[in-house]
Design a protein around this motif. Structure first.
Motif, PDB file in Angstrom:
ATOM      1  N   ASN A  70      95.997  43.151   2.154  1.00 35.24           N
ATOM      2  CA  ASN A  70      95.565  43.774   0.904  1.00 35.24           C
ATOM      3  C   ASN A  70      96.356  45.018   0.530  1.00 35.24           C
ATOM      4  O   ASN A  70      96.101  45.627  -0.514  1.00 35.24           O
ATOM      5  CB  ASN A  70      94.077  44.114   0.977  1.00 35.24           C
ATOM      6  N   TYR A  71      97.308  45.404   1.384  1.00 32.79           N
ATOM      7  CA  TYR A  71      98.192  46.510   1.011  1.00 32.79           C
ATOM      8  C   TYR A  71      99.484  46.385   1.800  1.00 32.79           C
ATOM      9  O   TYR A  71      99.470  46.146   3.016  1.00 32.79           O
ATOM     10  CB  TYR A  71      97.554  47.871   1.300  1.00 32.79           C
ATOM     11  N   ASN A  79     101.454  55.005  -0.360  1.00 33.01           N
ATOM     12  CA  ASN A  79     100.489  55.834  -1.076  1.00 33.01           C
ATOM     13  C   ASN A  79      99.167  55.784  -0.315  1.00 33.01           C
ATOM     14  O   ASN A  79      98.495  54.753  -0.295  1.00 33.01           O
ATOM     15  CB  ASN A  79     100.324  55.322  -2.507  1.00 33.01           C
ATOM     16  N   GLU A  81      96.246  57.189  -0.805  1.00 35.07           N
ATOM     17  CA  GLU A  81      95.052  56.965  -1.619  1.00 35.07           C
ATOM     18  C   GLU A  81      94.933  55.500  -2.016  1.00 35.07           C
ATOM     19  O   GLU A  81      93.845  54.906  -1.958  1.00 35.07           O
ATOM     20  CB  GLU A  81      95.103  57.849  -2.864  1.00 35.07           C
ATOM     21  N   LYS A  82      96.042  54.903  -2.400  1.00 29.85           N
ATOM     22  CA  LYS A  82      96.020  53.497  -2.792  1.00 29.85           C
ATOM     23  C   LYS A  82      95.646  52.611  -1.610  1.00 29.85           C
ATOM     24  O   LYS A  82      94.873  51.653  -1.755  1.00 29.85           O
ATOM     25  CB  LYS A  82      97.395  53.095  -3.343  1.00 29.85           C
ATOM     26  N   GLU A  84      93.784  53.396   0.952  1.00 28.75           N
ATOM     27  CA  GLU A  84      92.350  53.557   1.208  1.00 28.75           C
ATOM     28  C   GLU A  84      91.529  52.721   0.230  1.00 28.75           C
ATOM     29  O   GLU A  84      90.526  52.105   0.604  1.00 28.75           O
ATOM     30  CB  GLU A  84      91.967  55.035   1.095  1.00 28.75           C
ATOM     31  N   GLN A  85      91.951  52.698  -1.030  1.00 31.15           N
ATOM     32  CA  GLN A  85      91.246  51.900  -2.031  1.00 31.15           C
ATOM     33  C   GLN A  85      91.317  50.411  -1.707  1.00 31.15           C
ATOM     34  O   GLN A  85      90.356  49.672  -1.929  1.00 31.15           O
ATOM     35  CB  GLN A  85      91.846  52.153  -3.413  1.00 31.15           C
ATOM     36  N   GLN A  86      92.443  49.984  -1.184  1.00 37.72           N
ATOM     37  CA  GLN A  86      92.666  48.557  -0.960  1.00 37.72           C
ATOM     38  C   GLN A  86      92.026  48.031   0.323  1.00 37.72           C
ATOM     39  O   GLN A  86      91.559  46.893   0.365  1.00 37.72           O
ATOM     40  CB  GLN A  86      94.168  48.274  -0.917  1.00 37.72           C
ATOM     41  N   GLY A  88      90.083  50.264   2.804  1.00 35.47           N
ATOM     42  CA  GLY A  88      89.072  51.068   3.488  1.00 35.47           C
ATOM     43  C   GLY A  88      89.576  51.500   4.853  1.00 35.47           C
ATOM     44  O   GLY A  88      90.650  52.075   4.982  1.00 35.47           O
ATOM     45  N   TYR A 284      99.295  41.356  -1.409  1.00 36.05           N
ATOM     46  CA  TYR A 284      99.510  42.543  -2.232  1.00 36.05           C
ATOM     47  C   TYR A 284     100.989  42.671  -2.605  1.00 36.05           C
ATOM     48  O   TYR A 284     101.869  42.500  -1.755  1.00 36.05           O
ATOM     49  CB  TYR A 284      99.051  43.778  -1.459  1.00 36.05           C
TER      50      TYR A 284
END
Length: 378
Positions: A70-71, A79, A81-82, A84-86, A88, A284
């Motif tokens: 997923n990332y 990134n 922050e990105k 973490e969003q993708q 957790g 991703y």
């Protein structure tokens, strides 16, 4: 302290690339199972070997482990922050290769940064060769690695295993072949063959070059000396569906001697009709994955034009194994090539490793005699 486990299969035969792939799968069972993950340190350069590793990793994770990636990110576009969003707090996987150490510090510094920052989740380093020339750099890495509560490291040779278990004592350490072996047996490779009447010497010219094996010193006639053909495409290509873009692509390709109808057709089939291309849509940043896929085609097409290969690149060796091409592997500047060969591929009948330039001709002749039906080419 976490236990370190050496992967051993007494009496196992590594005589075919398929068997090495099976060993890879058995080794990677130590990863465990997880629903999703991040895969970091994408190779944002033209070294095809690292792209073969990356493709092996994404195909293993999606096809075998059934994990969603997923990332993904390279060092430059990572990134936090990105991510973490993708994902957790899902596991982070760091791409394998030959850069765990102080020879390629850009990658090592990124690896240490990730391990230091993300202590709240498992981190898995996929198969690497470990090499430090400076003890202080090794101590620094060991301190960072050992401070992580759940770090797993896969290494590609016995020497790397010895170093890792001695210094990274709080990590789980396993031996495994290179991730590019996941590509063994994939469809769409056999139809590429268009042999030339010469031997390819795939020769690296960077700081891993062993000076004793430069092209001028090996004494072989009828030899084509070049590095990965992908290095010809370092600059971004214009969009081909514009008239100026098409003119520029055609012009540059003609200058490089690359615009053969056979190559163009092969590339289009690979990019758009190969059965694996749909896999990238489930990962991703699909365009990033397709970039590696295109680099793989460059290498497959390049190698498939030759009956014999000499190389000082480890992934020149591995690609020959994937394609079934007889070849001779040369040492690099340190033990990476030799110890990988000793650990996994020395029993495969159509490859040889030599320790001196004087052994290259006899090794080539031995391969020709073993294969049969090929005329002497030097």
């Amino acid at each position: 302290m976490l236990s370190s486990t050496k992967f051993e299969l007494p009496g196992v035969n590594f005589s075919t690339p398929k068997q090495v792939k099976e060993i890879l799968h058995n080794s990677l069972k130590s990863i465990g199972e997880f629903d999703d993950c991040a895969l970091l340190d994408y190779p944002n350069h033209c070294n095809v070997g690292d792209h073969l590793i990356w493709l092996g990793e994404i195909f293993y994770l999606t096809d075998v482990l059934k994990t969603k990636i997923n990332y993904t990110a390279n060092i430059s576009n990572f990134n936090a922050e990105k991510m973490e969003q993708q994902i957790g707090n899902a596991p982070i996987l760091l791409s394998g290769g030959g850069n765990l150490g102080d020879l390629w510090l850009h990658e090592q510094n990124f690896r240490e940064k990730i391990i230091s920052r993300y202590q709240d989740r498992p981190i898995i380093i996929l198969p690497q060769t470990v090499y430090f020339s400076e003890p202080e750099n090794l101590r620094k890495a060991a301190n960072i690695f050992n401070n992580h509560p759940n770090l797993t490291l896969f290494v590609r040779c016995h020497q790397s295993y010895k170093t890792a278990t001695k210094y990274f004592y709080n990590c789980r350490v396993f031996m495994a072949p290179d991730m590019a072996f996941q590509l063994v047996g994939m469809p769409g490779l056999k139809s590429q063959k268009q042999q030339k009447e010469s031997i390819l010497f795939l020769c690296r010219e960077d700081k891993e070059l062993n000076q004793e094996f430069e092209a001028d010193y090996i004494g072989i006639d009828q030899i084509t000396v070049e590095d990965w053909s992908a290095f010809r495409y370092k600059h971004p290509q214009p969009k081909i569906w514009t008239i100026p873009g098409m003119i520029k692509v055609v012009s540059e390709a003609r200058k490089q001697g690359n615009l053969l109808p056979r190559e163009w057709i092969s590339r289009q089939l690979w990019k758009y009709l190969h059965s694996y291309t749909d896999k990238f849509e489930q990962i991703y940043d699909p365009n990033m994955q397709r970039k590696s896929w295109n680099f793989m085609h460059h290498a497959v097409y390049q190698f498939s034009q030759y009956d014999l290969v000499i190389t000082n690149r480890l992934h020149g060796h591995i690609l020959c194994l994937i394609l079934g091409i007889p070849h001779v592997l040369l040492p690099n500047a340190y033990y990476k090539n030799e110890y990988f060969y000793e650990s996994w591929t020395s029993q495969i009948s159509f490859c040889r490793f030599v320790k001196s330039a004087t052994q290259i001709k006899p090794a080539l002749q031995d391969l020709l005699d073993t294969k049969g039906g090929l005329s002497t080419m030097y």
